[in-house]
Design a protein around this motif. Structure first.
Motif, mmCIF file in Angstrom:
data_model
loop_
_atom_site.group_PDB
_atom_site.id
_atom_site.type_symbol
_atom_site.label_atom_id
_atom_site.label_comp_id
_atom_site.label_asym_id
_atom_site.label_seq_id
_atom_site.Cartn_x
_atom_site.Cartn_y
_atom_site.Cartn_z
ATOM 1 N N GLU A 164 0.831 -1.200 0.000
ATOM 2 C CA GLU A 164 0.000 0.000 0.000
ATOM 3 C C GLU A 164 0.871 1.257 0.000
ATOM 4 O OE1 GLU A 164 -3.914 -1.731 2.410
ATOM 5 O OE2 GLU A 164 -2.441 -0.492 3.450
ATOM 6 N N GLU A 168 1.340 4.240 -2.942
ATOM 7 C CA GLU A 168 1.220 5.682 -2.728
ATOM 8 C C GLU A 168 2.481 6.417 -3.172
ATOM 9 O OE1 GLU A 168 -1.546 7.325 -1.760
ATOM 10 O OE2 GLU A 168 -2.466 5.342 -1.969
ATOM 11 N N ALA A 173 2.975 10.571 -3.877
ATOM 12 C CA ALA A 173 2.560 11.093 -2.583
ATOM 13 C C ALA A 173 3.769 11.384 -1.691
ATOM 14 C CB ALA A 173 1.639 10.095 -1.888
ATOM 15 N N GLU A 177 1.302 13.029 2.919
ATOM 16 C CA GLU A 177 0.098 12.583 2.220
ATOM 17 C C GLU A 177 -0.160 11.100 2.458
ATOM 18 O OE1 GLU A 177 0.199 15.762 -1.493
ATOM 19 O OE2 GLU A 177 1.279 13.864 -1.645
ATOM 20 N N ARG A 180 -1.863 10.671 5.801
ATOM 21 C CA ARG A 180 -3.295 10.981 5.808
ATOM 22 C C ARG A 180 -4.112 9.934 5.053
ATOM 23 N NH1 ARG A 180 -0.830 16.037 5.391
ATOM 24 N NH2 ARG A 180 -0.909 16.075 3.107
ATOM 25 N N THR A 181 -3.561 9.424 3.960
ATOM 26 C CA THR A 181 -4.287 8.450 3.153
ATOM 27 C C THR A 181 -4.402 7.098 3.849
ATOM 28 O OG1 THR A 181 -3.571 9.504 1.103
ATOM 29 C CG2 THR A 181 -4.353 7.235 0.932
ATOM 30 N N TYR A 183 -3.669 6.588 7.134
ATOM 31 C CA TYR A 183 -3.874 6.754 8.583
ATOM 32 C C TYR A 183 -2.714 6.176 9.377
ATOM 33 C CZ TYR A 183 -8.589 7.592 6.837
ATOM 34 O OH TYR A 183 -9.662 8.072 6.135
#
Length: 221
Positions: A164, A168, A173, A177, A180-181, A183
């Motif tokens: 993951e 990103e 990102a 970022e 935030r995406t 968590y």
């Protein structure tokens, strides 16, 4: 202690301009220069620098081959590729060969100086803040951008969370970022990126982006 910068460009005027710009900075110094990649590799083998500004198109040995020679020899000098062409196909090869980033020769002086410092500190110039530019202008032209290396054994080393994070990173990102995406705390993001670099044997975020597209973790739109 000043950062040691090496200049490699076949145009003396270009090298002279870079030298004047760099030596005006208190924390940077030019320690050598060459008009072709072969000379640069020879000099940097004897005395590595922190960063080499590497032109792409040169006689005798171009910037791609010089970059590959330095990386394969585990030379600690970081390579910042300079090119006149935004979509120069040689840029793709240089990034694959292990360059830490690329910059256009008509970049603003402040951008060049920042790029030198970023590369020296271990960051990649085209990432994280400029990875989107890499995606917009480079990744779509990668011949392996369709994800042909789905059988790469390194994929099996990644946890789902690491996949993951890698996805990103490939989107361009920043760490904030990604926090935030997904968590996650910023320290956790940095830990995951460090593990990705180690597991995938990548030098920097540029290499992570290329790996993600080449293996199909990220898709070209």
């Amino acid at each position: 202690m000043s950062l040691k910068i090496y200049l490699c460009d076949d145009q003396a005027l270009v090298r002279g301009g870079f030298r004047m710009l760099i030596e005006a900075e208190d924390d940077l110094e030019v320690v050598g220069e060459a008009s072709n990649g072969q000379q640069a590799v020879r000099d940097l083998t004897r005395r590595p620098a922190d960063v080499v500004l590497m032109d792409i198109r040169m006689p005798v040995m171009d910037g791609v081959e010089a970059t590959r020679a330095l990386v394969e020899a585990d030379n600690p000098t970081k390579v910042l590729v300079l090119t006149t062409f935004d979509l120069d196909e040689y840029v793709f090869a240089a990034l694959r060969a292990g360059a830490s980033g690329f910059l256009l020769k008509d970049a603003r002086p402040d951008d060049l100086l920042s790029a030198i410092r970023d590369v020296a500190s271990g960051e990649a110039v085209v990432a994280p803040s400029a990875t989107r530019r890499l995606l917009d202008h480079v990744v779509q032209h990668l011949p392996t951008g369709t994800g042909e290396r789905t059988d790469d054994p390194r994929l099996g080393l990644l946890t789902e969370r690491e996949r993951e994070v890698l996805g990103e990173v490939a989107k361009g990102a920043t760490n904030g970022e990604i926090c935030r995406t997904l968590y996650m705390a910023e320290g956790t993001v940095k830990t995951h990126i460090g593990r990705l670099l180690a597991k995938l044997e990548c030098r920097d975020r540029v290499s992570l982006v290329l790996f993600a597209y080449e293996t199909g973790i990220a898709k070209v739109n």
